[in-house]
Design a protein around this motif. Structure first.
Motif, PDB file in Angstrom:
ATOM      1  N   GLN A 121       1.365  -9.474  -7.619  1.00 43.48           N
ATOM      2  CA  GLN A 121       0.083  -8.768  -7.451  1.00 43.48           C
ATOM      3  C   GLN A 121      -0.797  -9.425  -6.385  1.00 43.48           C
ATOM      4  OE1 GLN A 121      -1.967  -7.769 -11.100  1.00 43.48           O
ATOM      5  NE2 GLN A 121      -0.022  -7.940 -12.210  1.00 43.48           N
ATOM      6  N   SER A 122      -0.557 -10.682  -6.120  1.00 48.51           N
ATOM      7  CA  SER A 122      -1.363 -11.379  -5.112  1.00 48.51           C
ATOM      8  C   SER A 122      -0.836 -11.144  -3.694  1.00 48.51           C
ATOM      9  CB  SER A 122      -1.404 -12.879  -5.415  1.00 48.51           C
ATOM     10  OG  SER A 122      -0.099 -13.427  -5.282  1.00 48.51           O
ATOM     11  N   ARG A 123       0.253 -10.352  -3.546  1.00 46.96           N
ATOM     12  CA  ARG A 123       0.854 -10.106  -2.231  1.00 46.96           C
ATOM     13  C   ARG A 123       0.945  -8.600  -1.935  1.00 46.96           C
ATOM     14  NH1 ARG A 123       4.025 -14.350  -0.345  1.00 46.96           N
ATOM     15  NH2 ARG A 123       3.732 -13.280   1.608  1.00 46.96           N
ATOM     16  N   PRO A 124      -0.189  -7.885  -1.890  1.00 46.53           N
ATOM     17  CA  PRO A 124      -0.130  -6.437  -1.629  1.00 46.53           C
ATOM     18  C   PRO A 124       0.393  -6.109  -0.228  1.00 46.53           C
ATOM     19  CG  PRO A 124      -2.396  -7.183  -1.612  1.00 46.53           C
ATOM     20  CD  PRO A 124      -1.561  -8.342  -2.083  1.00 46.53           C
ATOM     21  N   GLU A 125       0.262  -7.039   0.713  1.00 47.78           N
ATOM     22  CA  GLU A 125       0.747  -6.760   2.067  1.00 47.78           C
ATOM     23  C   GLU A 125       2.257  -6.564   2.085  1.00 47.78           C
ATOM     24  OE1 GLU A 125       0.768 -11.175   1.489  1.00 47.78           O
ATOM     25  OE2 GLU A 125      -0.755  -9.634   1.195  1.00 47.78           O
ATOM     26  N   LEU A 130       6.751  -2.637   2.708  1.00 45.67           N
ATOM     27  CA  LEU A 130       7.873  -1.872   2.159  1.00 45.67           C
ATOM     28  C   LEU A 130       7.625  -0.362   2.269  1.00 45.67           C
ATOM     29  CD1 LEU A 130      10.588  -1.862   0.632  1.00 45.67           C
ATOM     30  CD2 LEU A 130       9.273  -1.934  -1.490  1.00 45.67           C
ATOM     31  N   LEU A 131       6.406   0.074   1.975  1.00 47.82           N
ATOM     32  CA  LEU A 131       6.097   1.505   2.068  1.00 47.82           C
ATOM     33  C   LEU A 131       6.102   1.991   3.516  1.00 47.82           C
ATOM     34  CD1 LEU A 131       3.335   1.860  -0.666  1.00 47.82           C
ATOM     35  CD2 LEU A 131       5.696   2.658  -0.759  1.00 47.82           C
ATOM     36  N   ASN A 132       5.650   1.180   4.448  1.00 43.89           N
ATOM     37  CA  ASN A 132       5.703   1.561   5.868  1.00 43.89           C
ATOM     38  C   ASN A 132       7.145   1.691   6.341  1.00 43.89           C
ATOM     39  OD1 ASN A 132       2.953   1.739   6.159  1.00 43.89           O
ATOM     40  ND2 ASN A 132       2.716  -0.363   6.898  1.00 43.89           N
ATOM     41  N   ARG A 133       7.989   0.767   5.897  1.00 42.10           N
ATOM     42  CA  ARG A 133       9.422   0.840   6.242  1.00 42.10           C
ATOM     43  C   ARG A 133      10.038   2.122   5.672  1.00 42.10           C
ATOM     44  NH1 ARG A 133      13.513  -3.093   3.331  1.00 42.10           N
ATOM     45  NH2 ARG A 133      15.373  -1.857   3.616  1.00 42.10           N
ATOM     46  N   LEU A 134       9.659   2.439   4.445  1.00 43.95           N
ATOM     47  CA  LEU A 134      10.160   3.651   3.800  1.00 43.95           C
ATOM     48  C   LEU A 134       9.708   4.896   4.554  1.00 43.95           C
ATOM     49  CD1 LEU A 134      11.492   5.021   1.285  1.00 43.95           C
ATOM     50  CD2 LEU A 134       9.209   5.060   0.322  1.00 43.95           C
ATOM     51  N   SER A 135       8.442   4.947   4.954  1.00 46.95           N
ATOM     52  CA  SER A 135       7.928   6.118   5.673  1.00 46.95           C
ATOM     53  C   SER A 135       8.632   6.295   7.017  1.00 46.95           C
ATOM     54  CB  SER A 135       6.421   6.037   5.852  1.00 46.95           C
ATOM     55  OG  SER A 135       6.081   4.953   6.669  1.00 46.95           O
ATOM     56  N   PRO A 148      -0.822   4.194   1.598  1.00 50.91           N
ATOM     57  CA  PRO A 148      -0.667   3.328   0.428  1.00 50.91           C
ATOM     58  C   PRO A 148      -2.010   2.846  -0.110  1.00 50.91           C
ATOM     59  CG  PRO A 148       0.849   2.674   2.162  1.00 50.91           C
ATOM     60  CD  PRO A 148      -0.045   3.709   2.743  1.00 50.91           C
ATOM     61  N   LYS A 149      -2.168   2.968  -1.447  1.00 49.05           N
ATOM     62  CA  LYS A 149      -3.393   2.538  -2.110  1.00 49.05           C
ATOM     63  C   LYS A 149      -3.019   1.678  -3.303  1.00 49.05           C
ATOM     64  CE  LYS A 149      -6.041   6.679  -1.060  1.00 49.05           C
ATOM     65  NZ  LYS A 149      -5.099   7.736  -0.827  1.00 49.05           N
TER      66      LYS A 149
END
Length: 192
Positions: A121-125, A130-135, A148-149
């Motif tokens: 949880q302390s590493r949201p970046e 991961l979500l940018n790679r997926l997109s 991503p939120k």
């Protein structure tokens, strides 16, 4: 319709759509009966009310057919959900990307959720990465509708399909119709 029209004068539209003018209801009814059609009130709030000479049964049938066609072409977009963990194996990642591509090809939106546990949880970046790679991996089939939120222990992103569901369905129908039917001639040869 017909005898139920309770006003003295009406603006009459003929069966071909031509403007006849303002006439008494009795005259309009007589013209409709002579043409073997119905007198239908199309704009009751106008002053005087607008009536048209038409075949009411045919009008109702055509309206029902239009409504049925509109319902058939209507497509409900479904929101599919895929859950990831931050530490995902490359093979599992590829499998989930395949599922997302299948959903997007089907015309459905996909809600991608990354679940964080403990110190993650302390590493949201890392989740954003991961979500940018997926997109980027599914950019051919969809685009990021909501970025991503962070939502408590989860990070959420929504991906929408490039083509709408109705377009996808019509394209699939055209592809199925253009395929040659090879099974029918083979069946005829075995029967002979």
């Amino acid at each position: 319709m017909n005898d139920r029209i309770r006003v003295a004068e009406v603006r009459l539209v003929g069966p071909a759509g031509e403007q006849v003018g303002i006439v008494r209801v009795e005259d309009a009814l007589r013209l409709a009966q002579d043409a073997d059609l119905d007198l239908v009130e199309v704009a009751p709030d106008a002053r005087p009310p607008v009536v048209k000479i038409m075949d009411y049964g045919k009008y109702k049938y055509e309206a029902d057919m239009k409504a049925r066609e509109a319902r058939r072409n209507q497509a409900n977009t479904v929101l599919k959900e895929i859950r990831f963990r931050l530490k995902i194996d490359p093979h599992d990642y590829g499998t989930k990307v395949g599922h997302i591509e299948r959903f997007l090809k089907g015309g459905d939106k996909v809600k991608v959720m990354i679940q964080f546990r403990g110190r993650e949880q302390s590493r949201p970046e890392m989740g954003i990465r991961l979500l940018n790679r997926l997109s980027e991996d599914v950019a051919e089939f969809g685009f990021v509708e909501s970025t991503p939120k962070q939502d408590g222990r989860n990070m959420v992103m929504v991906i929408a399909p490039v083509k709408r569901k109705a377009e996808q369905r019509n394209e699939a129908r055209r592809a199925a119709a253009s395929q040659p039917r090879a099974a029918a001639p083979a069946a005829e040869q075995t029967a002979a």
